[in-house]
Write an enzyme that holds these catalytic residues in place. Structure first.
Site, PDB file in Angstrom:
ATOM      1  N   GLN A 282       0.634  -1.231  -0.020  1.00  0.00           N
ATOM      2  CA  GLN A 282       0.071  -0.022  -0.037  1.00  0.00           C
ATOM      3  C   GLN A 282       0.796   1.314  -0.117  1.00  0.00           C
ATOM      4  OE1 GLN A 282      -3.356   0.220  -0.280  1.00  0.00           O
ATOM      5  NE2 GLN A 282      -3.378  -2.147  -0.535  1.00  0.00           N
TER       6      GLN A 282
ATOM      7  N   ARG B 258       0.170   9.093  -9.376  1.00  0.00           N
ATOM      8  CA  ARG B 258      -1.022   8.328  -9.146  1.00  0.00           C
ATOM      9  C   ARG B 258      -1.992   8.997  -8.047  1.00  0.00           C
ATOM     10  NH1 ARG B 258      -2.365   5.252  -4.755  1.00  0.00           N
ATOM     11  NH2 ARG B 258      -3.780   3.559  -5.034  1.00  0.00           N
TER      12      ARG B 258
ATOM     13  N   GLY C 285     -12.685  -1.367  -3.786  1.00  0.00           N
ATOM     14  CA  GLY C 285     -11.334  -1.930  -3.380  1.00  0.00           C
ATOM     15  C   GLY C 285     -10.488  -0.904  -2.857  1.00  0.00           C
TER      16      GLY C 285
ATOM     17  N   GLU D 115     -13.247  -3.402   0.910  1.00  0.00           N
ATOM     18  CA  GLU D 115     -12.057  -3.905   0.704  1.00  0.00           C
ATOM     19  C   GLU D 115     -12.138  -5.194   1.257  1.00  0.00           C
ATOM     20  OE1 GLU D 115      -8.333  -4.954   0.001  1.00  0.00           O
ATOM     21  OE2 GLU D 115      -9.082  -2.832  -0.841  1.00  0.00           O
TER      22      GLU D 115
ATOM     23  N   GLU E  68     -18.895  -8.525  -5.223  1.00  0.00           N
ATOM     24  CA  GLU E  68     -19.857  -9.478  -5.742  1.00  0.00           C
ATOM     25  C   GLU E  68     -20.730  -9.914  -4.467  1.00  0.00           C
ATOM     26  OE1 GLU E  68     -16.099  -9.265  -8.616  1.00  0.00           O
ATOM     27  OE2 GLU E  68     -16.377  -9.400  -6.213  1.00  0.00           O
TER      28      GLU E  68
ATOM     29  N   GLU F  13      -9.294   2.682  -7.753  1.00  0.00           N
ATOM     30  CA  GLU F  13      -8.218   2.393  -8.772  1.00  0.00           C
ATOM     31  C   GLU F  13      -7.887   0.952  -9.056  1.00  0.00           C
ATOM     32  OE1 GLU F  13      -5.007   1.030  -9.670  1.00  0.00           O
ATOM     33  OE2 GLU F  13      -3.880   1.943  -7.862  1.00  0.00           O
TER      34      GLU F  13
ATOM     35  N   GLU G  11      -4.905  -8.186 -13.371  1.00  0.00           N
ATOM     36  CA  GLU G  11      -5.526  -8.530 -12.091  1.00  0.00           C
ATOM     37  C   GLU G  11      -7.159  -8.590 -12.337  1.00  0.00           C
ATOM     38  OE1 GLU G  11      -4.007  -5.465  -9.568  1.00  0.00           O
ATOM     39  OE2 GLU G  11      -1.875  -6.505  -9.186  1.00  0.00           O
TER      40      GLU G  11
ATOM     41  N   THR H 153     -14.551  -6.173 -11.646  1.00  0.00           N
ATOM     42  CA  THR H 153     -15.088  -5.843 -10.264  1.00  0.00           C
ATOM     43  C   THR H 153     -15.833  -4.251 -10.347  1.00  0.00           C
ATOM     44  OG1 THR H 153     -13.790  -7.516  -9.078  1.00  0.00           O
ATOM     45  CG2 THR H 153     -14.697  -5.813  -7.787  1.00  0.00           C
TER      46      THR H 153
END
EC number: 2.1.1.319
Length: 528
Positions: free
Chosen positions: A161, A170, A194, A216, A246, A260, A269, A274
């Site tokens: 992280q 970013r 996320g 998360e 989900e 992000e 990924e 998602t």
């Protein structure tokens, strides 16, 4: 199977209960009683004022409990029943506040016991007592368990992280995109898809969001709770929910999605799937998505240094007498293996030999299934006479705010990000003349390891007299696994140029330097 604790009703007296979906109907008077019960073989959690018949019940089979603090929890269900009208609602949520930590713990223990029993009834018990749920989520259906475990473990560590937070291009771009478009966030409900450390959730709260749901799935959710709690002016408007998009339910629709979700080559990924699932499940009509659009940029490149470097890796397997063993039977396989790895690094844009093209992915329109296979036809015109060694790719995304439209790019020559760029290297380069047309296809096929198989074909069409008759002069193809890249970021980049080399953050210690350091250390030890 009957849980012993539900043979009779269990009651808990709460400090307060606030209905998130309809604050005006909250059970505000004290005390409020929460009751676990089993009615007609259906387990329920009922909230009711002790001196009134007003209240509502949650079906425990579809209810989730999220911790906000030692004495405060959010209870969310996708099916609740009001005693007044006996009508089901799609989703409902309440904030529960306990009188003390003892009541809080006992309530949570009872809740978990009821949910555990429900899981046993729905699934099948293995000999060791593990429960296999009969209700497998869509995420679990398409992603293999080992990949998901490693993925969530990786993003559950503060080390990684921090790496993303310290990507100031970013993080700074996201901050600017949110703050420059405060009107899109002020007074709005936001879902952070996320959420990771929760940084984007806090940006949204800083921009005036009414409430932010930070979703998360990894263990990072606990760190996010801690970080957000340490910012109390923001914490009261942020709810951290640990779970997969989900699988979870939310008590209300979102006005804005922020996320992000980008990986290498934009789609690695498979987090973008998602992101659009969150759009379909939770975003209100005409809601905003930050980011809104992504573009994959592509251009052929010439890099003899890189090609030779990759080819030389396999020379080890050409040894015919390696401690008496002939390694050559594996040379071809090793050569193919090295060229099946996409190269991730930051390269000089002067290596590009044709103007780039791009493929648009509109996150507001793209369906989940359209991410399973992405087919991009390629067409370029060579600007120089050279040998083409492969296809270079990078991406950018658009934050289409109501006030400011802001782009974020990972292009070569732009400030470097932790995504760098990616290059697909051909094991058989093709020769082109200036002005010659280059065609081909980039075909991406999703696989269960949360990545893509890349099939690349590049061809040089006939050039000069007779070219009007068409035909292909040369063709070269390669198959790569985006899951297994060659990270080349720290490799020295040597290019013939009169310009001074760009500064690098990488520090390379040569072998001669190491020998000198060892001698100095030995002398120092001898003097002690």
């Amino acid at each position: 199977m009957e849980i012993p604790s539900l043979n009779k009703q269990q009651e808990f007296t709460l400090a307060s209960v606030t209905d998130l979906t309809s604050p005006s109907s909250s059970l505000s008077s004290s005390p409020v009683v929460a009751t676990f019960s089993c009615v007609n073989e259906v387990k329920e959690l009922r909230f009711q004022e002790s001196k009134s018949s007003d209240g509502f019940s949650f079906d425990l089979s579809s209810t989730q409990l999220f911790k906000l603090g030692p004495l405060q929890f959010t209870c969310v269900s996708d099916g609740s029943i009001s005693s007044a009208k006996e009508k089901s609602s799609f989703s409902r949520g309440v904030v529960i506040k306990f009188r003390d930590e003892k009541d809080s713990k006992e309530f949570c223990d009872s809740f978990e016991e009821c949910k555990k029993d429900d899981a046993v009834k729905q699934g099948s018990a293995l000999p060791n007592g593990t429960v296999v749920s009969a209700n497998k989520s869509k995420f679990d259906d398409k992603i293999e368990a080992a990949s998901a475990k490693m993925y969530f473990h990786y993003y559950g560590q503060l080390l990684h992280q921090q790496n993303m937070l310290q990507d100031y291009v970013r993080t700074g771009t996201y901050h600017a995109a949110v703050m420059e478009n405060r009107s899109d966030f002020s007074g709005r409900v936001v879902v952070d898809v996320g959420a990771g450390s929760g940084i984007l959730s806090m940006f949204a709260a800083l921009a005036g969001a009414k409430h932010v749901y930070a979703v998360e799935a990894s263990e990072m959710a606990e760190y996010a709770r801690k970080l957000i709690a340490g910012n109390p002016l923001l914490a009261e408007r942020i709810t951290v929910i640990k779970g997969k998009i989900e699988d979870i339910e939310l008590p209300e629709k979102a006005d804005v999605l922020i996320s992000e979700p980008m990986g290498t080559l934009l789609v690695n990924e498979r987090m973008l799937e998602t992101y659009v699932i969150a759009r379909d499940r939770f975003l209100s009509p005409n809601g905003k998505m930050f980011p809104t659009v992504g573009r994959i940029h592509m251009a052929p490149f010439a890099d003899e240094f890189l090609f030779v470097e990759m080819a030389n890796k396999a020379l080890f397997w050409q040894q015919q007498n390696y401690y008496g063993v002939d390694l050559t039977p594996l040379y071809v396989s090793a050569h193919q293996g090295y060229f099946s790895q996409p190269v991730v690094d930051a390269f000089d844009p002067r290596l590009l030999v044709a103007p780039s093209m791009f493929h648009v992915i509109d996150f507001t329109m793209m369906t989940e299934e359209q991410f399973y296979e992405i087919d991009i036809p390629l067409k370029f015109t060579a600007s120089v006479c050279t040998r083409i060694h492969g296809l270079a790719c990078w991406f950018d995304v658009l934050f289409d705010g109501s006030t400011v439209q802001r782009w974020f790019t990972t292009a070569p020559g732009a400030p470097t990000t932790h995504w760098y760029q990616i290059r697909c290297v051909l094991s058989q380069p093709i020769h082109v003349m200036a002005g010659q047309e280059i065609t081909g296809r980039l075909h991406l096929i999703a696989h269960s390891a949360q990545s893509y198989t890349i099939n690349l074909t590049l061809s040089a069409k006939m050039w000069g007299p007779g070219a009007n008759q068409g035909g292909i002069l040369q063709t070269s193809s390669c198959k790569l696994d985006l899951k297994e890249p060659y990270y080349r970021m720290s490799q020295p980049q040597v290019y013939p140029t009169q310009e001074p080399p760009a500064q690098s953050q990488d520090i390379h210690i040569h072998s001669d330097d190491l020998e000198e350091l060892e001698l100095l250390q030995q002398n120092a030890n001898a003097q002690l």
